[in-house]
Design a protein around this motif. Structure first.
Motif, mmCIF file in Angstrom:
data_model
loop_
_atom_site.group_PDB
_atom_site.id
_atom_site.type_symbol
_atom_site.label_atom_id
_atom_site.label_comp_id
_atom_site.label_asym_id
_atom_site.label_seq_id
_atom_site.Cartn_x
_atom_site.Cartn_y
_atom_site.Cartn_z
ATOM 1 N N PRO A 6 18.134 48.304 35.759
ATOM 2 C CA PRO A 6 18.990 47.410 35.494
ATOM 3 C C PRO A 6 20.189 47.192 36.755
ATOM 4 N N ARG A 30 25.923 44.837 35.022
ATOM 5 C CA ARG A 30 24.622 44.745 33.824
ATOM 6 C C ARG A 30 24.542 43.196 33.908
ATOM 7 N N ARG A 76 21.895 39.741 32.229
ATOM 8 C CA ARG A 76 20.970 39.417 31.154
ATOM 9 C C ARG A 76 20.643 38.018 31.297
ATOM 10 N N GLU A 118 24.200 36.170 31.463
ATOM 11 C CA GLU A 118 25.305 36.866 31.258
ATOM 12 C C GLU A 118 25.719 38.109 32.036
ATOM 13 N N LYS A 171 27.989 41.493 32.600
ATOM 14 C CA LYS A 171 29.018 42.321 32.504
ATOM 15 C C LYS A 171 29.665 43.100 33.601
ATOM 16 N N GLY A 204 33.395 40.017 30.558
ATOM 17 C CA GLY A 204 32.300 39.390 31.073
ATOM 18 C C GLY A 204 32.254 38.010 31.062
ATOM 19 N N CYS A 245 33.376 35.456 28.584
ATOM 20 C CA CYS A 245 32.911 35.894 27.257
ATOM 21 C C CYS A 245 33.751 35.399 26.125
ATOM 22 N N CYS A 254 28.218 36.446 24.313
ATOM 23 C CA CYS A 254 27.815 37.541 25.046
ATOM 24 C C CYS A 254 27.288 38.810 24.403
ATOM 25 N N THR A 255 26.355 39.560 24.810
ATOM 26 C CA THR A 255 26.057 40.573 23.802
ATOM 27 C C THR A 255 26.354 41.927 24.793
ATOM 28 N N LEU A 256 26.417 41.799 26.226
ATOM 29 C CA LEU A 256 26.680 42.915 26.876
ATOM 30 C C LEU A 256 28.057 43.497 26.976
ATOM 31 N N THR A 257 29.044 42.469 26.549
ATOM 32 C CA THR A 257 30.446 42.588 26.294
ATOM 33 C C THR A 257 30.951 42.299 24.938
#
Length: 329
Positions: A238, A262, A264, A276, A278, A284, A301, A311-314
């Motif tokens: 990562p 991070r 994505r 995306e 973070k 993000g 985000c 967003c899924t990381l933030t």
């Protein structure tokens, strides 16, 4: 479509040649001769010749020279349609049926196990090593599942040049024009449309999956962009993927404000590809790139929740219904 590829690799085993044993001929008893009877000169000579014939043994054929092995291996490689300039070859102490088995190292690319059958058979040393590693791991996990077959022995590539898998991966990375320094790599137990698949890890950056096209050449896919879990990369971390995305933000001040921790890949459409990120500040962004990876637009985000699911990381609060919808994707 990804398919499992278990390389035949001669079943990773070839039967040893058997040697027949012939029973000694039975001896017949003859009547005793008179003690006065004397053998004739002719019978004495005949007996002497017979004794010489019994004592003589057939001379074993001389072992082929290194030059002869190299010439034989090159002929087999050429006949098998391989682009291999053999630089070293050895005759293995095995046979497949009545055919000799050679190992050949090539000036570039992988080496091969070659069987002098009709037509000749060839087995890539890099793929063969991967198959044997898989079989060994499976046997270690369940020793009773695949007992060793009697009278067989594994064929392995042992020439030093052929056991250097990373050398071949570096060559493949160069052929595919990868923009990184390879530091790990190897073949995968998967195929794409019948083409062999390899992974190359990069020093400090995201790695790649390489598809060796049957028509020639390579198709390279960044590990971050591989969305199918069946072929997930194992050599990219990562942190390396975050470093790759951060480097692409450098030319855009708004994107570069995000210290990427991070990354994505979200997908692509006619408007570009979407990633995306973070950020270290615990916020993000979603960034849209063109085909040359130039930043086209940056969406925080907080306002990007209608882009590919948001967003899924933030973690961000829900978007109010009154908020203007995001640009079309």
């Amino acid at each position: 479509m990804f398919k499992s590829s278990y390389i035949a690799a001669i079943g990773a085993a070839v039967a040893l040649a058997g040697f027949g044993v012939t029973p000694a001929a039975a001896q017949t008893e003859t009547a005793p001769r008179s003690s006065e009877a004397q053998p004739s000169a002719e019978s004495s000579t005949t007996g002497r010749i017979r004794r010489q014939n019994r004592n003589s043994r057939p001379t074993a054929p001389a072992a082929p020279t290194a030059e002869e092995n190299l010439a034989a291996a090159q002929t087999l490689a050429t006949s098998a349609g391989l682009t291999c300039q053999a630089t070293e070859a050895s005759l293995l102490p095995l046979v497949s049926g009545e055919s000799r088995v050679y190992e050949a190292a090539c000036a570039s690319g992988p080496g091969y196990i070659l069987i002098a059958s009709t037509p000749p058979q060839s087995f890539d040393c890099v793929l063969l090593a991967a198959t044997q590693a898989r079989l060994a791991a499976a046997a270690a996990a369940n020793p009773a599942a695949a007992p060793a077959a009697p009278g067989t022995t594994e064929i392995r590539c042992t020439l030093p040049r052929n056991t250097d898998v990373m050398r071949v991966m570096v060559e493949y990375a160069r052929e595919a024009n990868l923009p990184c320094v390879p530091n790990e790599g190897g073949p995968l137990s998967k195929q794409i449309d019948g083409d062999e698949l390899y992974e190359v890890g990069c020093d400090g950056l995201d790695g790649y999956l390489l598809q060796k096209l049957a028509a020639g050449g390579w198709k390279a896919t960044e590990c971050l962009r591989v969305l199918e879990a069946a072929v997930a990369c194992q050599f990219s971390t990562p942190a390396e993927q975050a470093a790759t995305l951060k480097a692409r933000f450098a030319g855009n001040a708004e994107a570069a404000a995000c210290d990427v921790t991070r990354a994505r890949y979200m997908g692509a459409n006619a408007n570009g590809s979407f990633y995306e990120a973070k950020c270290a500040a615990d916020n993000g962004v979603i960034v849209r790139f063109n085909n040359e990876f130039a930043v086209q637009q940056v969406y925080p985000c907080e306002v990007a929740q209608r882009i590919g699911g948001g967003c899924t990381l933030t973690i961000v609060p829900p978007l109010p219904e009154s908020t203007v919808s995001a640009p079309a994707q």
